[in-house]
Design a protein around this motif. Structure first.
Motif, PDB file in Angstrom:
ATOM      1  N   GLY A   1      58.248  90.947  38.257  1.00 53.01           N
ATOM      2  CA  GLY A   1      57.543  92.102  37.718  1.00 53.01           C
ATOM      3  C   GLY A   1      56.530  92.713  38.663  1.00 53.01           C
ATOM      4  N   GLY A   2      56.329  92.085  39.834  1.00 57.17           N
ATOM      5  CA  GLY A   2      55.461  92.684  40.838  1.00 57.17           C
ATOM      6  C   GLY A   2      54.093  92.063  40.995  1.00 57.17           C
ATOM      7  N   ALA A   3      53.876  90.861  40.470  1.00 59.85           N
ATOM      8  CA  ALA A   3      52.566  90.214  40.597  1.00 59.85           C
ATOM      9  C   ALA A   3      52.208  89.976  42.059  1.00 59.85           C
ATOM     10  CB  ALA A   3      52.554  88.894  39.837  1.00 59.85           C
ATOM     11  N   ASP A   4      50.912  90.100  42.367  1.00 60.72           N
ATOM     12  CA  ASP A   4      50.392  89.744  43.687  1.00 60.72           C
ATOM     13  C   ASP A   4      49.756  88.355  43.691  1.00 60.72           C
ATOM     14  OD1 ASP A   4      50.882  92.313  45.001  1.00 60.72           O
ATOM     15  OD2 ASP A   4      49.328  93.090  43.663  1.00 60.72           O
ATOM     16  N   LEU A   5      49.401  87.862  42.483  1.00 63.80           N
ATOM     17  CA  LEU A   5      48.756  86.559  42.341  1.00 63.80           C
ATOM     18  C   LEU A   5      49.032  86.053  40.938  1.00 63.80           C
ATOM     19  CD1 LEU A   5      46.726  84.320  43.291  1.00 63.80           C
ATOM     20  CD2 LEU A   5      44.894  85.770  42.371  1.00 63.80           C
ATOM     21  N   MET A   6      49.333  84.734  40.810  1.00 63.78           N
ATOM     22  CA  MET A   6      49.565  84.126  39.510  1.00 63.78           C
ATOM     23  C   MET A   6      48.607  82.952  39.333  1.00 63.78           C
ATOM     24  SD  MET A   6      53.758  84.253  39.336  1.00 63.78           S
ATOM     25  CE  MET A   6      54.022  83.208  40.777  1.00 63.78           C
ATOM     26  N   LEU A   7      48.025  82.847  38.126  1.00 65.64           N
ATOM     27  CA  LEU A   7      47.065  81.790  37.817  1.00 65.64           C
ATOM     28  C   LEU A   7      47.505  81.049  36.568  1.00 65.64           C
ATOM     29  CD1 LEU A   7      43.727  83.798  38.321  1.00 65.64           C
ATOM     30  CD2 LEU A   7      44.958  82.428  40.005  1.00 65.64           C
ATOM     31  N   ALA A   8      47.431  79.704  36.597  1.00 67.91           N
ATOM     32  CA  ALA A   8      47.841  78.886  35.458  1.00 67.91           C
ATOM     33  C   ALA A   8      47.082  77.567  35.473  1.00 67.91           C
ATOM     34  CB  ALA A   8      49.350  78.640  35.490  1.00 67.91           C
ATOM     35  N   GLY A   9      47.232  76.820  34.395  1.00 71.04           N
ATOM     36  CA  GLY A   9      46.613  75.495  34.279  1.00 71.04           C
ATOM     37  C   GLY A   9      47.608  74.525  33.685  1.00 71.04           C
ATOM     38  N   HIS A  10      47.206  73.844  32.581  1.00 76.79           N
ATOM     39  CA  HIS A  10      48.081  73.024  31.749  1.00 76.79           C
ATOM     40  C   HIS A  10      48.427  71.659  32.335  1.00 76.79           C
ATOM     41  CE1 HIS A  10      51.277  71.999  28.917  1.00 76.79           C
ATOM     42  NE2 HIS A  10      52.119  71.847  29.927  1.00 76.79           N
ATOM     43  N   THR A  11      48.684  71.543  33.600  1.00 76.27           N
ATOM     44  CA  THR A  11      49.211  70.303  34.186  1.00 76.27           C
ATOM     45  C   THR A  11      48.185  69.200  34.298  1.00 76.27           C
ATOM     46  OG1 THR A  11      48.670  70.955  36.450  1.00 76.27           O
ATOM     47  CG2 THR A  11      50.812  71.677  35.589  1.00 76.27           C
ATOM     48  N   HIS A  12      46.912  69.544  34.284  1.00 73.03           N
ATOM     49  CA  HIS A  12      45.813  68.604  34.571  1.00 73.03           C
ATOM     50  C   HIS A  12      45.985  67.975  35.959  1.00 73.03           C
ATOM     51  CE1 HIS A  12      44.553  67.835  30.098  1.00 73.03           C
ATOM     52  NE2 HIS A  12      44.798  69.124  30.358  1.00 73.03           N
ATOM     53  N   GLY A  13      46.782  68.635  36.810  1.00 72.06           N
ATOM     54  CA  GLY A  13      47.012  68.098  38.149  1.00 72.06           C
ATOM     55  C   GLY A  13      47.779  66.799  38.154  1.00 72.06           C
ATOM     56  N   GLY A  14      48.369  66.448  37.001  1.00 69.47           N
ATOM     57  CA  GLY A  14      48.994  65.143  36.845  1.00 69.47           C
ATOM     58  C   GLY A  14      48.099  64.175  36.097  1.00 69.47           C
ATOM     59  N   GLN A  15      46.792  64.386  36.194  1.00 68.26           N
ATOM     60  CA  GLN A  15      45.726  63.632  35.530  1.00 68.26           C
ATOM     61  C   GLN A  15      45.567  62.221  36.089  1.00 68.26           C
ATOM     62  OE1 GLN A  15      45.079  64.490  31.374  1.00 68.26           O
ATOM     63  NE2 GLN A  15      44.233  62.462  31.003  1.00 68.26           N
ATOM     64  N   VAL A  16      46.621  61.448  36.089  1.00 63.92           N
ATOM     65  CA  VAL A  16      46.604  60.127  36.734  1.00 63.92           C
ATOM     66  C   VAL A  16      47.608  60.183  37.878  1.00 63.92           C
ATOM     67  CG1 VAL A  16      47.038  57.667  36.456  1.00 63.92           C
ATOM     68  CG2 VAL A  16      45.941  58.956  34.605  1.00 63.92           C
TER      69      VAL A  16
ATOM     70  N   ASN B   1      63.862  85.842  43.796  1.00 62.48           N
ATOM     71  CA  ASN B   1      64.620  87.049  44.153  1.00 62.48           C
ATOM     72  C   ASN B   1      64.055  87.772  45.372  1.00 62.48           C
ATOM     73  OD1 ASN B   1      66.500  86.778  42.034  1.00 62.48           O
ATOM     74  ND2 ASN B   1      65.082  87.732  40.591  1.00 62.48           N
ATOM     75  N   GLY B   2      63.693  86.998  46.387  1.00 60.32           N
ATOM     76  CA  GLY B   2      63.242  87.584  47.642  1.00 60.32           C
ATOM     77  C   GLY B   2      61.761  87.919  47.705  1.00 60.32           C
ATOM     78  N   ARG B   3      61.026  87.754  46.607  1.00 62.10           N
ATOM     79  CA  ARG B   3      59.577  87.981  46.625  1.00 62.10           C
ATOM     80  C   ARG B   3      58.853  86.640  46.653  1.00 62.10           C
ATOM     81  NH1 ARG B   3      56.215  90.177  43.186  1.00 62.10           N
ATOM     82  NH2 ARG B   3      55.030  91.227  44.821  1.00 62.10           N
ATOM     83  N   THR B   4      57.738  86.599  47.368  1.00 60.82           N
ATOM     84  CA  THR B   4      56.912  85.403  47.452  1.00 60.82           C
ATOM     85  C   THR B   4      55.506  85.756  46.991  1.00 60.82           C
ATOM     86  OG1 THR B   4      58.204  84.551  49.315  1.00 60.82           O
ATOM     87  CG2 THR B   4      56.019  83.611  48.980  1.00 60.82           C
ATOM     88  N   VAL B   5      54.990  84.992  46.027  1.00 60.00           N
ATOM     89  CA  VAL B   5      53.701  85.306  45.409  1.00 60.00           C
ATOM     90  C   VAL B   5      52.836  84.049  45.378  1.00 60.00           C
ATOM     91  CG1 VAL B   5      52.561  86.128  43.301  1.00 60.00           C
ATOM     92  CG2 VAL B   5      54.766  87.084  43.972  1.00 60.00           C
ATOM     93  N   PRO B   6      51.546  84.167  45.741  1.00 59.82           N
ATOM     94  CA  PRO B   6      50.644  83.010  45.631  1.00 59.82           C
ATOM     95  C   PRO B   6      50.506  82.564  44.176  1.00 59.82           C
ATOM     96  CG  PRO B   6      49.658  84.740  46.973  1.00 59.82           C
ATOM     97  CD  PRO B   6      50.861  85.340  46.321  1.00 59.82           C
ATOM     98  N   LEU B   7      50.570  81.251  43.966  1.00 60.80           N
ATOM     99  CA  LEU B   7      50.416  80.634  42.648  1.00 60.80           C
ATOM    100  C   LEU B   7      49.297  79.609  42.722  1.00 60.80           C
ATOM    101  CD1 LEU B   7      51.269  79.675  39.756  1.00 60.80           C
ATOM    102  CD2 LEU B   7      52.939  78.172  40.914  1.00 60.80           C
ATOM    103  N   ASN B   8      48.263  79.799  41.902  1.00 59.84           N
ATOM    104  CA  ASN B   8      47.203  78.794  41.827  1.00 59.84           C
ATOM    105  C   ASN B   8      47.299  78.062  40.494  1.00 59.84           C
ATOM    106  OD1 ASN B   8      44.654  77.586  42.963  1.00 59.84           O
ATOM    107  ND2 ASN B   8      43.922  78.241  40.950  1.00 59.84           N
ATOM    108  N   VAL B   9      47.499  76.750  40.567  1.00 57.54           N
ATOM    109  CA  VAL B   9      47.514  75.903  39.376  1.00 57.54           C
ATOM    110  C   VAL B   9      46.266  75.038  39.404  1.00 57.54           C
ATOM    111  CG1 VAL B   9      48.739  74.113  38.094  1.00 57.54           C
ATOM    112  CG2 VAL B   9      50.029  75.897  39.279  1.00 57.54           C
TER     113      VAL B   9
END
Length: 313
Positions: free
Chosen positions: A231-246, A274-282
């Protein structure tokens, strides 16, 4: 004649077992009493702004999981306002108790004076329940059934009253300095409530104004990251994983509680679709479920992203 079994090193088996149990107990005590309160700030630089734009400081909060009485967490959250971010992005799972809305709003009060956006996580709707930790190795946790039992509407009304923008399955543009920020966000993908809203075709600012596109979700399921990227995002932000937690030191997360590869469970990476690369911060998140109050090799965090102009090359 009495015989004694020994380990390969010659130590009695009983002594070795005792040492193992002592080490395990010490590790659990550290993970539950120490590391889960060792809050840290991770800082990242992301070159996605138009040429000539001033740097933009974005504070990413996620997975606070607040319960009453968490003074050290509340004090640390309040202290983040001293970073003077330009924008706050909250990616959900704010609550872990029906009585947590007041303490959470009090802790966030200095940050609520700053422009912000938010999306919900499952633990904004549903209180956590006890689960066998080994269940996570079988796949993502089972989504709750039954009535929504957390006061999410009160929390989000307070966020909105402070000026934070609700991005639950919607998109909105915000004029910021001499730039337009286009946002899109979804309800929690872990609950299957995500419905993608395309970026707005126009805005309250000039149509040809410099702009960036930011996409926000609680759980970083691959389908969500794909439609954000496409859809054209330049940056994506998410959480949920707790980084694995342990985690295992030197290896990292064992689970992500979604279909995201575990090596992406924490940090800034690049997502391709699909040929686009976007930074993802988790974000590894700030809290834990009250039924699993441990972290090991995975300190709680907030993330300060400094957005800078793209290279002219």
């Amino acid at each position: 004649m009495k015989s004694t079994q020994t380990t390969r090193s010659g130590a009695p088996l009983g002594w070795a077992a005792g040492l193992t149990l002592t080490t395990a107990a010490a590790t659990l005590a550290y993970a539950s009493a120490v590391e889960r309160t060792l809050y840290q700030l991770r800082e990242e630089t992301v070159p996605i702004l138009p040429q000539g734009a001033a740097p933009l400081r974005v504070l990413h909060l996620s997975d606070i999981h607040m319960v009453p009485g968490q003074k050290s967490k509340a004090d640390w959250l309040s202290s983040l306002a001293s970073l003077k971010p330009d924008l706050v992005v909250n990616t959900g799972d704010n609550l872990s108790s029906k009585k947590a809305v007041g303490p959470l709003l009090e802790a966030l009060e200095p940050l609520l004076r700053i422009p912000g956006v938010f999306v919900p996580g499952s633990n904004d709707y549903y209180a956590p329940v006890f689960k066998n930790p080994l269940r996570y190795f079988a796949g993502p946790s089972i989504t709750p059934k039954g009535p929504q039992d957390l006061p999410w509407a009160d929390l989000f009304s307070a966020f909105g009253a402070a000026g934070w923008v609700d991005l639950t399955n919607r998109a909105q543009s915000i004029g910021f300095r001499n730039m337009r920020i286009d946002f899109t966000g979804v309800d929690d993908p872990h609950l299957g409530r995500d419905r993608y809203a395309p970026y707005p075709p126009g805005s309250s600012t000039s149509a040809d104004a410099p702009h960036i596109r930011i996409a926000v979700a609680h759980a970083p399921y691959q389908r969500v990251l794909d439609y954000f990227t496409d859809g054209g995002a330049d940056l994506m932000l998410a959480g949920h994983t707790h980084g694995g937690q342990v985690c295992i030191p030197g290896y990292g997360a064992l689970v992500s509680n979604c279909d995201l590869p575990t090596w992406r469970a924490r940090g800034l990476t690049q997502w391709d679709s699909n040929g686009r690369t976007v930074p993802l911060n988790v974000s590894a998140g700030i809290g834990t479920s009250r039924f699993a109050p441990v972290r090991f090799a995975c300190r709680p965090e907030a993330v300060l992203l400094t957005l800078t102009p793209r290279s002219s090359r």
